[in-house]
Design an enzyme around this catalytic site. Structure first.
Site, PDB file in Angstrom:
ATOM      1  N   VAL A  50       1.031  -1.244   0.265  1.00 32.18           N
ATOM      2  CA  VAL A  50       0.185   0.028   0.147  1.00 32.18           C
ATOM      3  C   VAL A  50       1.474   0.856   0.294  1.00 32.18           C
ATOM      4  O   VAL A  50       0.434   2.009  -0.476  1.00 32.18           O
ATOM      5  CB  VAL A  50      -1.299   0.241   1.532  1.00 32.18           C
ATOM      6  CG1 VAL A  50      -1.594   1.766   1.146  1.00 32.18           C
ATOM      7  CG2 VAL A  50      -1.731  -1.445   1.943  1.00 32.18           C
ATOM      8  N   CYS A  51       1.460   1.262   0.723  1.00 32.31           N
ATOM      9  CA  CYS A  51       2.813   2.333   1.067  1.00 32.31           C
ATOM     10  C   CYS A  51       3.022   3.029  -0.737  1.00 32.31           C
ATOM     11  O   CYS A  51       2.841   3.938  -0.540  1.00 32.31           O
ATOM     12  CB  CYS A  51       3.767   2.104   1.678  1.00 32.31           C
ATOM     13  SG  CYS A  51       3.501   1.411   3.557  1.00 32.31           S
TER      14      CYS A  51
END
Length: 181
Positions: A50-51
């Site tokens: 996600v980052c």
């Protein structure tokens, strides 16, 4: 967790600015951007899923933030060497154009009260800090959910506007005037 109206803690962290190890590391501290607004966001770990989507989305809006006298700073508890390796390995992260700070040991994460107790990493927290280093906005989302940099930009616009901004207010829209119902 430190919230709105609190002074953002003083910090002194190593950052990564590019992909070349010779000139890429720079020390950034709480007075590095005097007179500017700051978007300071934390992500849990480098080399995750996600980052990079949200980090690159903040990078995509860098010019918009700069037009608003605002510096974007991103951080995790990974070292500057891990950040550099990630920039070299991941094309999305490689094009990031704001400092990626290394909160090794989590001292700033701990002072802000945003360490995830179960996983021992920084929570996905975002701060909007005014030029006096006062927190004007804070949000935290689940580790599995990416945040919206566009919403952070909209919130920054509302804060810099200084008026009473209704729901979904956008820059250039009228503000509320008390007593004019």
């Amino acid at each position: 967790m430190l919230g709105v109206g609190s002074k953002f803690p003083e910090f002194n962290l190593q950052s990564v600015l590019g992909k070349d190890q010779k000139n890429t590391f720079k020390e950034i501290n709480s007075s590095s951007y005097n007179g500017k607004w700051i978007i300071f966001f934390f992500w849990p770990k480098d080399f995750t899923f996600v980052c990079p989507t949200e980090i690159s989305a903040f990078s995509d809006l860098q010019k918009d933030f700069e037009e608003r006298n605002t510096q974007v700073l991103g951080a995790s508890m990974d070292s500057e060497f891990v950040h550099l390796a990630w920039k070299k390995e991941n094309s999305e992260i490689g094009r990031v154009n704001f400092p990626m700070l290394a909160d090794i040991g989590g001292s700033l994460t701990d002072e802000l009260g945003i360490k995830d107790a179960k996983h021992g990493v920084s929570q996905r927290a975002t701060y909007i800090i005014d030029p006096n280093m006062v927190i004007r906005h804070v949000s935290v989302v689940d580790l599995n959910v990416g945040r919206s940099p566009e919403e952070i930009l909209r919130t920054l616009d509302a804060l810099q506007n200084g008026g009473l901004c209704p729901v979904n207010w956008k820059k250039g829209s009228p503000t509320l005037q008390p007593g004019n119902e």
